[in-house]
Design an enzyme around this catalytic site. Structure first.
Site, PDB file in Angstrom:
ATOM      1  N   ARG A 136      10.456  17.086  16.520  1.00  0.00           N
ATOM      2  CA  ARG A 136       9.573  18.185  16.156  1.00  0.00           C
ATOM      3  C   ARG A 136       9.182  18.930  17.436  1.00  0.00           C
ATOM      4  O   ARG A 136       9.310  18.414  18.538  1.00  0.00           O
ATOM      5  CB  ARG A 136       8.319  17.656  15.451  1.00  0.00           C
ATOM      6  CG  ARG A 136       8.601  16.803  14.216  1.00  0.00           C
ATOM      7  CD  ARG A 136       7.298  16.212  13.681  1.00  0.00           C
ATOM      8  NE  ARG A 136       7.500  15.419  12.468  1.00  0.00           N
ATOM      9  CZ  ARG A 136       7.748  14.115  12.437  1.00  0.00           C
ATOM     10  NH1 ARG A 136       7.822  13.435  13.590  1.00  0.00           N
ATOM     11  NH2 ARG A 136       7.906  13.478  11.297  1.00  0.00           N
ATOM     12  N   LYS A 160       3.864  11.560  15.438  1.00  0.00           N
ATOM     13  CA  LYS A 160       2.566  11.865  14.863  1.00  0.00           C
ATOM     14  C   LYS A 160       1.614  10.680  15.007  1.00  0.00           C
ATOM     15  O   LYS A 160       2.010   9.535  14.861  1.00  0.00           O
ATOM     16  CB  LYS A 160       2.717  12.213  13.383  1.00  0.00           C
ATOM     17  CG  LYS A 160       3.421  13.535  13.113  1.00  0.00           C
ATOM     18  CD  LYS A 160       3.448  13.822  11.627  1.00  0.00           C
ATOM     19  CE  LYS A 160       4.062  15.182  11.339  1.00  0.00           C
ATOM     20  NZ  LYS A 160       4.093  15.473   9.880  1.00  0.00           N
ATOM     21  N   HIS A 221      12.299  24.380  13.398  1.00  0.00           N
ATOM     22  CA  HIS A 221      12.256  23.297  12.409  1.00  0.00           C
ATOM     23  C   HIS A 221      13.544  23.164  11.594  1.00  0.00           C
ATOM     24  O   HIS A 221      13.950  22.042  11.270  1.00  0.00           O
ATOM     25  CB  HIS A 221      11.065  23.463  11.473  1.00  0.00           C
ATOM     26  CG  HIS A 221      10.543  22.146  10.965  1.00  0.00           C
ATOM     27  ND1 HIS A 221      10.054  21.158  11.795  1.00  0.00           N
ATOM     28  CD2 HIS A 221      10.467  21.641   9.714  1.00  0.00           C
ATOM     29  CE1 HIS A 221       9.690  20.112  11.078  1.00  0.00           C
ATOM     30  NE2 HIS A 221       9.930  20.378   9.814  1.00  0.00           N
ATOM     31  N   ARG A 224      15.804  20.569  12.909  1.00  0.00           N
ATOM     32  CA  ARG A 224      15.483  19.206  12.475  1.00  0.00           C
ATOM     33  C   ARG A 224      16.015  18.962  11.062  1.00  0.00           C
ATOM     34  O   ARG A 224      16.510  17.875  10.748  1.00  0.00           O
ATOM     35  CB  ARG A 224      13.970  18.988  12.542  1.00  0.00           C
ATOM     36  CG  ARG A 224      13.495  17.640  12.009  1.00  0.00           C
ATOM     37  CD  ARG A 224      12.007  17.456  12.311  1.00  0.00           C
ATOM     38  NE  ARG A 224      11.371  16.483  11.437  1.00  0.00           N
ATOM     39  CZ  ARG A 224      11.400  15.161  11.643  1.00  0.00           C
ATOM     40  NH1 ARG A 224      12.039  14.654  12.678  1.00  0.00           N
ATOM     41  NH2 ARG A 224      10.785  14.354  10.801  1.00  0.00           N
ATOM     42  N   HIS A 247       9.900   9.056   9.424  1.00  0.00           N
ATOM     43  CA  HIS A 247       9.041   9.315   8.280  1.00  0.00           C
ATOM     44  C   HIS A 247       8.303   8.051   7.879  1.00  0.00           C
ATOM     45  O   HIS A 247       8.856   6.954   7.951  1.00  0.00           O
ATOM     46  CB  HIS A 247       9.875   9.801   7.086  1.00  0.00           C
ATOM     47  CG  HIS A 247      10.285  11.225   7.191  1.00  0.00           C
ATOM     48  ND1 HIS A 247      11.452  11.714   6.667  1.00  0.00           N
ATOM     49  CD2 HIS A 247       9.670  12.296   7.763  1.00  0.00           C
ATOM     50  CE1 HIS A 247      11.554  13.014   6.907  1.00  0.00           C
ATOM     51  NE2 HIS A 247      10.481  13.378   7.565  1.00  0.00           N
ATOM     52  N   TYR A 256      12.333  15.954   2.298  1.00  0.00           N
ATOM     53  CA  TYR A 256      12.641  16.723   3.502  1.00  0.00           C
ATOM     54  C   TYR A 256      14.088  17.179   3.537  1.00  0.00           C
ATOM     55  O   TYR A 256      14.405  18.300   3.894  1.00  0.00           O
ATOM     56  CB  TYR A 256      12.364  15.834   4.718  1.00  0.00           C
ATOM     57  CG  TYR A 256      12.104  16.597   5.989  1.00  0.00           C
ATOM     58  CD1 TYR A 256      13.139  16.985   6.821  1.00  0.00           C
ATOM     59  CD2 TYR A 256      10.811  16.922   6.372  1.00  0.00           C
ATOM     60  CE1 TYR A 256      12.906  17.659   7.994  1.00  0.00           C
ATOM     61  CE2 TYR A 256      10.560  17.597   7.537  1.00  0.00           C
ATOM     62  CZ  TYR A 256      11.602  17.968   8.345  1.00  0.00           C
ATOM     63  OH  TYR A 256      11.367  18.647   9.502  1.00  0.00           O
TER      64      TYR A 256
END
Length: 278
Positions: A136, A160, A221, A224, A247, A256
């Site tokens: 990301r 994240k 994005h 990705r 994920h 996704y």
């Protein structure tokens, strides 16, 4: 309690729960926008205030509406938790359904054309990290030389919520690492943030600029997306793709990457009308 003091406390709370800087900044921005456009202190907003604010923005996409609704829901739950507010106005607004994400991978031909476009070396490295490792923008911005483990053929991704994960290193990225700093930020901020890495927005802007100059549709994005979709089309198990894309659940991976065109086409081509007639 003033708006600024309340929001400052909320910011501290979110840092304590290890929310990302991007998430915190966006949540606070949405509250500030709400107050500026409605003239209502967000700590004391009523259901009608929120509904009227929504009505001001017919241009919002379903995704934007869902995101902002979730930000307000989180905000009011925190106010209740802190005994700043007894009621939760979001209860009367019901829920907003999260729109299904559809894959937007860059087309193979466009990716080739993009990589043939003249650009700064560090922008090319950003594109390679997104394409060959599925990083990301914020993960690219924070990448360091220490995150490369060339002897073991792997790289560390700081994802994240501060989660760290080692992922296999693509040979092209291994070769690219030889051209980048062994220690420290790969993409240091030159002016606005001395000693710090560039921002997520800066990475996104740099990659978007190359797409624009190449006269190609796309942005960071979708690179990705290409990574995840291409892995699936190549026959990778969805659990493997989940781990590579980092994920939290396989459901996120399914949403996704979606069902790939190649798999759908193969399924249709297997229909045998002659056998059905026989």
């Amino acid at each position: 309690m003033s708006t600024n003091v309340t929001i400052d406390q909320w910011e501290i709370f979110q840092h304590g729960t290890r929310r990302s800087d991007t998430t915190i900044t966006e949540r606070i921005r949405v509250l500030a926008t709400f107050e500026a456009e409605t003239g209502v202190n967000p700590a004391y907003a009523q259901p009608l205030d929120i509904v009227r604010w929504y009505a001001l923005h017919e241009e919002w996409s379903p995704g934007t509406h869902y995101t902002y609704h979730s930000y307000l829901t989180t905000w009011f739950k925190w106010l209740q938790l802190q005994d700043i507010r007894v009621d939760n106005p979001m209860v009367k607004l019901g829920t907003v359904k999260q729109p299904k994400r559809k894959p937007r991978p860059v087309a193979d031909t466009h990716l080739i054309a993009l990589l043939k476009t003249n650009m700064h070396h560090r922008t090319r490295v950003m594109i390679l990290l997104a394409t060959l490792a599925g990083l990301r923008c914020i993960e690219i911005a924070k990448f360091r030389g220490e995150d490369m483990d060339l002897p073991r053929g792997r790289m560390l991704v700081l994802g994240k919520g501060g989660d760290e994960k080692w992922v296999p290193l693509h040979p092209i990225l291994a070769a690219t690492a030889e051209t980048m700093p062994v220690r420290g930020w790969w993409f240091p901020s030159n002016r606005t943030r001395p000693g710090q890495h560039v921002t997520r927005k800066s990475v996104s802007q740099s990659i978007s600029d190359v797409f624009r100059r190449a006269n190609l549709p796309g942005s960071a994005h979708p690179l990705r997306h290409w990574y995840g979709t291409t892995l699936l089309e190549g026959g990778a198990d969805i659990r493997v793709v989940q781990e590579l894309m980092r994920h939290g659940s396989v459901t996120s991976t399914q949403q996704y990457t979606g069902v790939t065109d190649i798999r759908m086409r193969a399924a249709v081509e297997k229909l045998d009308l002659h056998r059905a007639i026989a």
